[in-house]
Design a protein around this motif. Sequence first.
Motif, short mmCIF file in Angstrom:
data_model
loop_
_atom_site.label_atom_id
_atom_site.label_comp_id
_atom_site.label_asym_id
_atom_site.label_seq_id
_atom_site.Cartn_x
_atom_site.Cartn_y
_atom_site.Cartn_z
N PRO A 68 0.79 15.76 -43.32
CA PRO A 68 0.37 16.96 -44.05
C PRO A 68 1.23 18.18 -43.75
CG PRO A 68 -1.03 16.65 -42.13
CD PRO A 68 -0.10 15.46 -42.18
N THR A 105 -3.75 22.95 -48.92
CA THR A 105 -4.29 21.60 -48.77
C THR A 105 -5.02 21.15 -50.04
OG1 THR A 105 -4.54 21.95 -46.39
CG2 THR A 105 -5.77 20.13 -47.36
N LYS A 151 2.01 20.53 -48.53
CA LYS A 151 2.32 20.40 -47.11
C LYS A 151 2.64 21.79 -46.57
CE LYS A 151 4.52 15.83 -47.80
NZ LYS A 151 3.71 14.96 -46.93
#
Length: 293
Positions: A49, A155, A160
């Motif tokens: 992420p 998110t 990212k």
Amino acid sequence: MSTNNTIFAGSKPKPEEKKSEEYKPALASYKPILYKIKLRAALDSSDAPHLDPSSSIWKDLHSLVDQDVLNDAYALTLQVKDLIHSADPDLVLETRREPKVFGRFQVKASYGGYDKHGNASFSKFKAVSDFISFRIPTGVPWMLSNIQRLVAAITKLDGKYYIKPDKNGGQVEILDRHVVRETMPKDLCCFVYAYLPGIGHVIEFQVNHPFASFAFGRDSYLRDHPEENAKLVDLWREKFYPTMRDILMKEVQPTEEEKDLIKAKFLKLYKGKQSDPDLIDILEGEGFLAQMA
């Protein structure tokens, strides 16, 4: 500590920017397309992420950057703003006024793994991380919550991100929208970088106290216009910036002794220099105006 909760807490100002102001340059080369394809291919290959500022992809992108790439990024500014506001409609986003200049990219790219002072740095990442740039104005008490809101929006948009540690050792780590480690804030600014799949460029967000934004803006202006040094104040002289930072970070009203200290530094700095009304307004909001009069 600021009392202007409406602006500093992150509520969106009115009126909104008009869509007609969007910058739309003609595409003069194929490089913007290749640049975005290369970046997306590299980032889509990872399920992480977070953006990795140490990745080799950033250096690989340098050869594709030209002014057309920078113009392409700038043309997407309002699209990025709309995307973030689709996830958090009230988050304040102040935009860059014009495209980044290729010469500035070349300077950053020339550092080769170091910063301008010769210290180890993610300079290869930094050279390509701010083609689209926003500021999120915040008072110190709301800095962390604004960082959380921004990360939540990124998110939600399947993006990212990377939260840069500040130079004083402060760091924010967020997992599942919750702060898992927080030694921040230790400065009046926090840099958050994001990649949104539909945009194709890394985006820089400066979550800044207005005093930091003013100081950084002045730094950039004097860097690009050294002939103005005789007229304009450098806010790092007399340790004015770090002194103000340390006082504001305490999140309480300044003491009389602190007001006197800022007054003395301010008067010394501005002797024979051009006045800065915007800075006076910021100081007024933080309880220093009486000392500036």
